[in-house]
Write a protein that holds these residues in place. Sequence first.
Motif, PDB file in Angstrom:
ATOM      1  N   GLY A  90     -26.214  56.685 -26.477  1.00 61.32           N
ATOM      2  CA  GLY A  90     -25.737  55.247 -26.207  1.00 61.32           C
ATOM      3  C   GLY A  90     -25.005  55.332 -24.764  1.00 61.32           C
ATOM      4  O   GLY A  90     -24.666  56.425 -24.199  1.00 61.32           O
ATOM      5  N   GLN A 106     -25.910  51.689 -29.644  1.00 56.09           N
ATOM      6  CA  GLN A 106     -24.582  51.596 -28.747  1.00 56.09           C
ATOM      7  C   GLN A 106     -24.920  51.668 -27.181  1.00 56.09           C
ATOM      8  O   GLN A 106     -24.253  52.347 -26.668  1.00 56.09           O
ATOM      9  CB  GLN A 106     -23.851  52.802 -29.012  1.00 56.09           C
ATOM     10  CG  GLN A 106     -23.411  53.019 -30.681  1.00 56.09           C
ATOM     11  CD  GLN A 106     -22.652  51.770 -31.063  1.00 56.09           C
ATOM     12  OE1 GLN A 106     -22.205  51.257 -30.512  1.00 56.09           O
ATOM     13  NE2 GLN A 106     -22.750  51.814 -32.462  1.00 56.09           N
ATOM     14  N   GLU A 165     -19.275  52.205 -27.508  1.00 57.73           N
ATOM     15  CA  GLU A 165     -19.462  51.965 -28.832  1.00 57.73           C
ATOM     16  C   GLU A 165     -18.258  51.140 -29.587  1.00 57.73           C
ATOM     17  O   GLU A 165     -17.715  51.708 -30.522  1.00 57.73           O
ATOM     18  CB  GLU A 165     -19.636  53.193 -29.675  1.00 57.73           C
ATOM     19  CG  GLU A 165     -18.812  54.456 -29.258  1.00 57.73           C
ATOM     20  CD  GLU A 165     -19.121  55.768 -30.023  1.00 57.73           C
ATOM     21  OE1 GLU A 165     -20.276  55.823 -30.584  1.00 57.73           O
ATOM     22  OE2 GLU A 165     -18.490  56.897 -29.666  1.00 57.73           O
ATOM     23  N   SER A 213     -20.380  43.439 -32.887  1.00 56.91           N
ATOM     24  CA  SER A 213     -20.845  44.800 -32.368  1.00 56.91           C
ATOM     25  C   SER A 213     -21.006  44.696 -30.838  1.00 56.91           C
ATOM     26  O   SER A 213     -21.783  43.900 -30.344  1.00 56.91           O
ATOM     27  CB  SER A 213     -22.242  45.301 -33.090  1.00 56.91           C
ATOM     28  OG  SER A 213     -22.875  46.039 -32.518  1.00 56.91           O
ATOM     29  N   ALA A 227     -21.547  47.073 -27.807  1.00 58.50           N
ATOM     30  CA  ALA A 227     -22.302  48.427 -27.288  1.00 58.50           C
ATOM     31  C   ALA A 227     -21.103  48.808 -26.216  1.00 58.50           C
ATOM     32  O   ALA A 227     -20.729  50.068 -26.267  1.00 58.50           O
ATOM     33  CB  ALA A 227     -23.646  48.380 -27.084  1.00 58.50           C
TER      34      ALA A 227
END
Lengths: 1136, 139
Positions: free
Chosen positions: A673, A727, A789, A818, A820
């Motif tokens: 990520g 992520q 994240e 969410s 990232a």
Amino acid sequence: MQFPSGYGSHPPNYSAPSGHYSQVPNKAAASHLDNQYRASYYPTYYSSPAQNVMTPSVGTSVLNTQESQQLYNKTPHTVGSAEGPVQGAISSASYLHTSAQQSYSAFGNHYSTSVSSSVASQGFPLNSDHYAMPVVSSAVYPNVSYPPAAPGSVYGQAFTSQSLPVVGQVKETNKFSSQSTSVPHSLQQHVPVGYNTTLSTTSSAQSVQDNLCSNLTRSVAKVNNQINTGIVFLEKNLSLSISQKFAIPKAPNLNNFPSPAIDSSSTTSSASPVLNNYDALEGGGYPEIVSVFNTCGISFVLPETRSVTSSPVPAPSVPQTSKASKPFGYGYPTLQPGYQNAAAPTPVQPSNPGHHPGLQHYPQQYPGVNQLTSSIGGLSLQHSQQPESLRPVNLTQDRNILPVSSVPAPVPNLNSDLRKLNCSPDSFRCTLTNIPQTQALLNKAKLPLGLLLHPFRDLTQLPVITTSTIVRCRSCRTYINPFVSFIDQRRWKCNLCYRVNDVPEEFMYNPLTRSYGEPHKRPEVQNSTVELIASSDYMLRPPQPAVYLFVLDVSHNAVEAGYLTIVCQSLLENLDKLPGDSRTRIGFITFDSTVQFYNLQEGLSQPQMLIVSDIDDIFLPTPDSLLVNLHESKELIKDLLNALPNMFTNTRETHSALGPALQAAFKLMSPTGGRISVFQTQLPSLGAGLLHSREDPNQRSSTKVVQHLGPATDFYKKLALDCSGQQTAVDLFLLSSQYSDLASLACVSKYSAGCIYYYPSFHHSHNPAQAEKLQKDLKRYLTRKIGFEAVMRIRCTKGLSIHTFHGNFFVRSTDLLSLANVNPDAGFAVQMSIEESLTDTSLVCFQTALLYTSSKGERRIRVHTLCLPVVSSLADVYAGADVQAVVCLLANMAVDRSVSSSLADARDALVNAVVDSLAAYMSTASNLQQSMLIAPNSLKLFPLYILALLKQKAFRTGTSTRLDDRVYAMCQMKSQPLVHLMKMIHPNLYRIDKLIDESTIHVNDRVVPQPPLQKLSAEKLTREGAFLMDCGSIFYIWIGKNCDNNFIKDVLGYPNYASVPQTMTQLPEVDALSSERTRSFVSWLRDSRTLSPVLQVIKDENPAKTEFFQHLIEDRTEAAFSYYEFLLNIQQQVCK
Amino acid sequence: MESVVFIFSLIDCCALIFLSVYFIITLSDLECDYINARSCCSKLNKWVVPEVIGHAVVTVLMLISLHWFIFLLNLPVATWNIYRYIMVPSGNMGVFDPTEIHNRGQLKSHMKEAMIKLGFHLLCFFMYLYSMILALIND
């Protein structure tokens, strides 16, 4: 001057019961006081009476203030000694006083011990009030040790007033009791309402005062007679009795609602006296609440109307004068019961000094106040002049509606304690700072309800808390915050779901003061914005390192534009400033019709380029050595960055395989990520995700349909969701001179929580302004904070629900966003609806919790909590409207609408938003002339901002707008925080050729001139002047043809107008006063934002002139209304 | 012959009922946060086309076998299904789009739609059952 005499005749009623009201006399009598008072008062909008009290005293004499303050401070102690637990915060102390007093007056003997203290406390308000009138008394009051005799007399008066009404009271009470018994339910319901109104009407307090002064002056003469006052008192009594009745049963309930309690405290402490009075007065009318409400409640306004309306309903009308006097004495009694209740159950508490007891007390006080207030809410408006935010503004006649400096965010009508604790409006704003009680009321107001968030903003002060147990509500998982209430030392009640939770052992210890047993003094409870270091419970995997991948377009088009040099140079300069720790990793991918990877493994003598030409099935040639540790391979990275700009100079490759490159990047990033930065200069033409030109240049200025605002393919959206799942965020830099279908490309950033930068017609030498902008943006982009994240959750008080989210992220489940990556320049907006009526609460809270991994590999939670009052009357909803937030939320909604439906729909919706809300407002104010277009002061800028929105690139029609420009403007509206967005919608225009030292401010030893805001209209641009327009990301300096040569010489460094070059982007440092002033002003504007804007000097022939003039939104263009025409148009629709 | 038509319709209707129930269950899973939007939408999008076809077949069958009333009853629902499928914007990932399903109450409206369809299919089920029995008796 009638007033003073009138006052004198009244003295008993007046001086004794209403300490607060004495302010009125102040105002009327001493004009200089008045001024000061106003000054202090209005800026804060709803500043509570407590403040008022202070200010007048300041005005009269310094000594007084000091003394009064002393009094103030000390009184709490005395009270505390009498009562036990009371200490600490002044405000809380003040509540106590009031409560004590109340109890005193109500129950007389009960509090005999505390009498002296309570008197003293009363003395305080009296003090300030009295100043203007009886000098002697003021002198007496200041004494800390209060002469008992004086208070006694005061009180005696109060009592007499009470006793007088008794007969009436009895009657009334009977009435009331019967009512109360018969309709217990309604009462309860009403309570909160009242409360709300109170809150909103803190302003009303203000207004009351205004009224009072006016009324007093006018009406005192009429109403003065004692009889009237007698009536008033009766009413008061009624209110008292009512409140008591209600209050006592209610008290337990209140415990359930800690937040209301807090509010009530506010009311009681400062504003309440007036309000209480109000309530009390209105209390008489309580049984008929509804009717009263309807009849007069809504018609706020002109004194004349007031009197007219009041005449039919004698009880409420009389109060005006009487109210002022009464409230104090009476208000107290009401509160008293609560107090008693509070005192009784908490014998344990004495150990807790300040805050805690205060909190406890509030709840109990709450009921009485609420009830009263609720009934009165509407009335207050009627009686008083409207608060400042409700002052009607005739839009068609008032030409200067812009404030002198930037528009302030309205301050929620909370008590000063809560207000101090509340979240900064820069991070957290609500469109309505007074939350309507029901969805029906919200619908009536026709204003959108939503929040605007800037959660990851750069903060200069942020309490960071390390703790092994993060205290959260067990049922709704809310983080403990300043607006929870402590039931006792061991338990706290959640302010969102009202569950009672245990205080963990560790929370009892306060690391700041190193003391034990004060959970309410923990930093979590003292700050509404905190950052918590999260434990491993908050990790699904070990915190990821900072990983940066740069994906660069190196096709012919890109090389021609010359962006590579700038990017590589910026990267080289900022390589050491990239946020990260020793694990930071970095990688590079370039692409044209093939994808090139760079092996930077430590130990190689030079970077190794690996070319993958199979773009249909992309693979990673050496998965391990493409993303390398920044510190270990620094030399190789520098070599690569130095070489890159020249590596492709002779390329003939015109294709661009963006899709495959992104797929490769995703594969590379998915194990860890991180952040992918994509630089793209043209329409992707090869491999997956290829796009075709959809723009018809002939349609650019079409007034009808604008097509292709949505993505052409779901490739980028799917990729973004894949990235988000791993992520990884994708940031897009689009530097293109042609159509590149931003609508499709933007998806890759939108749903992976990335950001989008667009540089139309970028060229490193032909377009230096854009090149400079890229440079500056990159500097900021590379060095700003970053969170990895991340997830964000927005919680709100039970009854409210969030139904739509705006911004760049993926909504993973109903309330979980969410992200990232999260960056400090990202803003978010949400829309809310009221699912359950909020009648049983007086405060609502919103909490944003952002859980992220810092670039140092720490898991952190940033928590913001906002607390707002609930109101029950439409007028209060309007009074609390935050026009900037409303406009920004509407802009977000309009973007959605134009993508899902059509641009024309979105434009209609924007206009309808103004028409509907103004029509709704005008229908509530029945006394307004229908032929005029009237807006409440809080919304006076609404039509202007909407017009500005309609002329924005995103929504304008008729003016030639490239599709990508339009889409980019829309993307910005969705992802910019409010501050930036407002500058974009409505730039600030200043005249800078005559900066003077008047009204300057001092920042870091620099003198910064503060020129007033100018209307965005060409009429303001004189040929003799020079103007600066602050559009957020760009500053335009427009120079008139006949501009003073001294200015051009001193500030711009050129001898005359003709010699100023076309492309000037900097102000030279000339050793002259005007140059210094201008530069300090410009740099002050720059410092106030994170992106350092580009400066562009514009002369008459400059091509950028059109850009500049397009921002003059009050002027007529061939395709759009001028502001005045727009107003007439709205007026027409409103009257329809 | 007629009985065969209704037996087939009955089976088809059963399948549609199961599909509706599956939609409802999956959507309520999403509502309760048991699955994430992405997997929910990919699950559901898979079944959008089968649903459209399944329903269209019955409708056409009724037209062919000249059962006007049942055909007219089915027509609006079948049209709605096809319309919904066709009108998906080019950038969306199907009728159910994970990036939008939580916005503007889409989840609720999807749920409502699935419920209504379930009711409709149940109604049809009994109608087909009745018609089938009638046809069998007549045969």
